[in-house]
Structures are given as C-alpha cells and as structure tokens.
Write an enzyme that holds these catalytic residues in place. Structure first.
Site, PDB file in Angstrom:
ATOM      1  N   PRO A  36     -24.807-133.088 103.991  1.00 38.99           N
ATOM      2  CA  PRO A  36     -25.383-134.300 103.613  1.00 38.99           C
ATOM      3  C   PRO A  36     -24.883-135.335 104.827  1.00 38.99           C
ATOM      4  CG  PRO A  36     -23.849-133.689 102.073  1.00 38.99           C
ATOM      5  CD  PRO A  36     -23.574-133.040 103.246  1.00 38.99           C
ATOM      6  N   GLU A  37     -26.156-136.237 105.000  1.00 37.35           N
ATOM      7  CA  GLU A  37     -25.910-137.362 105.782  1.00 37.35           C
ATOM      8  C   GLU A  37     -26.323-138.472 104.860  1.00 37.35           C
ATOM      9  OE1 GLU A  37     -27.881-136.968 109.644  1.00 37.35           O
ATOM     10  OE2 GLU A  37     -28.043-134.873 109.288  1.00 37.35           O
ATOM     11  N   HIS A  39     -17.793-121.319  93.767  1.00 38.75           N
ATOM     12  CA  HIS A  39     -17.529-122.565  94.610  1.00 38.75           C
ATOM     13  C   HIS A  39     -17.748-123.704  93.803  1.00 38.75           C
ATOM     14  CE1 HIS A  39     -17.411-119.742  97.956  1.00 38.75           C
ATOM     15  NE2 HIS A  39     -18.686-119.406  97.995  1.00 38.75           N
TER      16      HIS A  39
END
Length: 274
Positions: free
Chosen positions: A2-3, A93
């Site tokens: 993610p940015e 995860h």
DNA sequence: CGGCGGTCCTGTCAGC
DNA sequence: TGCTGACAGGACCGCC
C-alpha cells in the site's frame, strides 16, 4: 503494497468501525513482523478505548485513551480488516487478532511480513525513530512546487527515486511515482537537480492529483489488497503507465516502456515524457 | 556522507 | 506437472 491512498483508505474505513470501541483481547500468532512486537503488547492494549484513527506517511495511527498510539505499517503485502469475531477461523498470515467490544475483530494479515506493529506514547511520536526523519505530507498546503524544487535540488539521484524518498515527501511509492511523472510529462530518469521550478510545480500538482484521485477510488487493488471493510479499490483501472509495458500510451499511442531503477520497475512513455 | 545494492519474506507466474 | 528464476505496493542496513 500500500502507498498513501491505500493507507488513507484503510485508516478511514477503520475510523468508521473502531472509534469508541474498547480492546478486549489481543492474540499474537507470532512474535514479530519486520521487528518484534512490544513484549508487553497485551498490557499496553487490553482495556484501552480507541479515540481516533489517523495516518502519517504510510503508517496507520490508532490513538488510544491513555495518550498512546497503536502504530501499524502494511509493508508490501499487509492488510487490516474488521470482521465479526464469532466463529472466525484465522487464515494463513493472520498475525495479530484484536478483539473489540461489540463483537468485532480487527485482523492484521501480512504474507511477506514487511509490515510493523508497535505502540508509542503520543507525545513521543514526532521524535520517534520511525517518524522523525519523515518528509512532507504531499496533500498538505506546505507541499508546493517551490518546496519540492528545493528538496530536489538538494538531492543527486533520479527524480523517481527522489519522490519515493520518504525523507523528502511521504506516501509516494512505486506505482504513484510512475503515474505522477507520466502526468507531469517528466522522464523518471532525469536527475533531480535538473528539474526546473516549472517542472517541480507541475510534478507537485500531478502528485496531489493522482493521490487524491486514488483516494476517491478507494485505492488501487493489485493482488489481494482490501480496505478494512473488505472492499477492493478501483484506481488500478486508471493506471496510465504502471504495469502497462508494451501497451499503447493512452495519450500518444506509442508503446509504454519499462526499465529498472534502484531495483524497482519503472514505466513511462518516451514520447510524452522528457 | 549520500546513493544505491542487497536483504528481509511469501506468493505467483512465466518458461522450460 | 514440477521445477526454477524473476518479480511484487517498502524500507532498513552497510558498503563504497
């Protein structure tokens, strides 16, 4: 992964779902991500009420009622989702499960484990190791063409690496760097020192525009990114150059090129960018 | 000292 | 089908 737009989307979604809730339980399914979790994490979190949710750079900041902040970073592959706790079976995860009153569960999942989770006292946030060297927020009024021009002048690297340098301007990652440079008509290989003030003005506007448009679209979904409410972003359909090597430039029709810079793929149009 | 390559990790996909 | 290597949204560490 993610940015800034994806982190902003996650923070906004979280805000709508967890503010006012109290943390009832914390389950750790491993002891670390990029760095070890605080040893007393449960003590720090259980019983705390969530008062607000924010973002700085690519960090999600969850402010708690004891003047501390739960700091999350999603690395390349992280996600945070909020779901019904009842009968939830942890997935592969899922590293941290935070149970809230009202029956919801906040789940931090991160296959590559480049993410991070820690707790910092509010008044120590600015000077904290993770935050003190961070540069300007690109959507703030202080991020102007003049400001960026000065920052670029003081660097000696390609302009793409420069705008991804989190000590100059935060939140711009590999996708939005390529998109911004395309919109500004600037070749990613240009030396940062040689970017003119006019180009810096244009690049500043392009960065703001592309980040805002992506936030409005709920971020970009590549692979498995989801917002906290489980929705996919929609901005990826608007990529002009990222991931489009060999396809036609949407402006001039020549073929989008792909090169490697500083170990990352870069996409650009050799005709529209100079 | 700043720039950049290597590295941390798992998953996926292309190519053989 | 299975193996191998390249690559993936980030950022820290060390080496020149």
């Amino acid at each position: 992964m993610p940015e800034l737009p994806e982190v902003e989307t996650v923070a906004r979604d979280l805000a709508g779902r967890i503010i006012g809730k109290t943390i009832r339980d914390v389950k750790l399914r491993r002891a670390d991500l990029r760095q070890p979790f605080p040893k007393n994490l449960k003590v720090l979190l259980i019983g705390r009420k969530i008062v607000s949710v924010g973002r700085r750079a690519k960090y999600v900041l969850i402010h708690l009622d004891d003047a501390s902040v739960l700091v999350l970073h999603l690395g390349m592959s992280g996600s945070i989702t909020v779901r019904q706790a009842k009968n939830y079976q942890p997935q592969k995860h899922d590293h941290v499960l935070i149970a809230l009153d009202g029956g919801n569960l906040m789940v931090m999942n991160d296959p590559r484990r480049f993410g991070l989770l820690t707790v910092v006292k509010s008044d120590e946030l600015k000077n904290h190791k993770l935050f003190r060297a961070l540069g300007m927020e690109p959507l703030s009024n202080k991020f102007t063409g003049k400001a960026l021009h000065t920052l670029l002048k003081n660097k000696n690297t390609n302009v793409k690496a420069a705008i991804m340098d989190q000590s100059l301007v935060v939140g711009v990652g590999n996708i939005y760097a390529a998109e911004s440079l395309y919109l500004a008509g600037i070749l990613p290989t240009r030396n940062s020192r040689k970017i003119t003030i006019q180009e810096a003005e244009k690049l500043t506007k392009s960065i703001k525009n592309v980040l805002c448009a992506a936030i409005e679209a709920g971020g970009s979904t590549i692979s498995d990114y989801r917002s906290a409410t489980g929705k996919s972003g929609k901005f990826q359909v608007k990529f002009q150059v990222y991931g489009r090597a060999g396809e036609k430039c949407l402006r001039c029709g020549s073929l989008v090129k792909s090169i490697r810079q500083n170990g990352r793929s870069t996409f650009y149009c050799a005709v529209c960018q100079s």
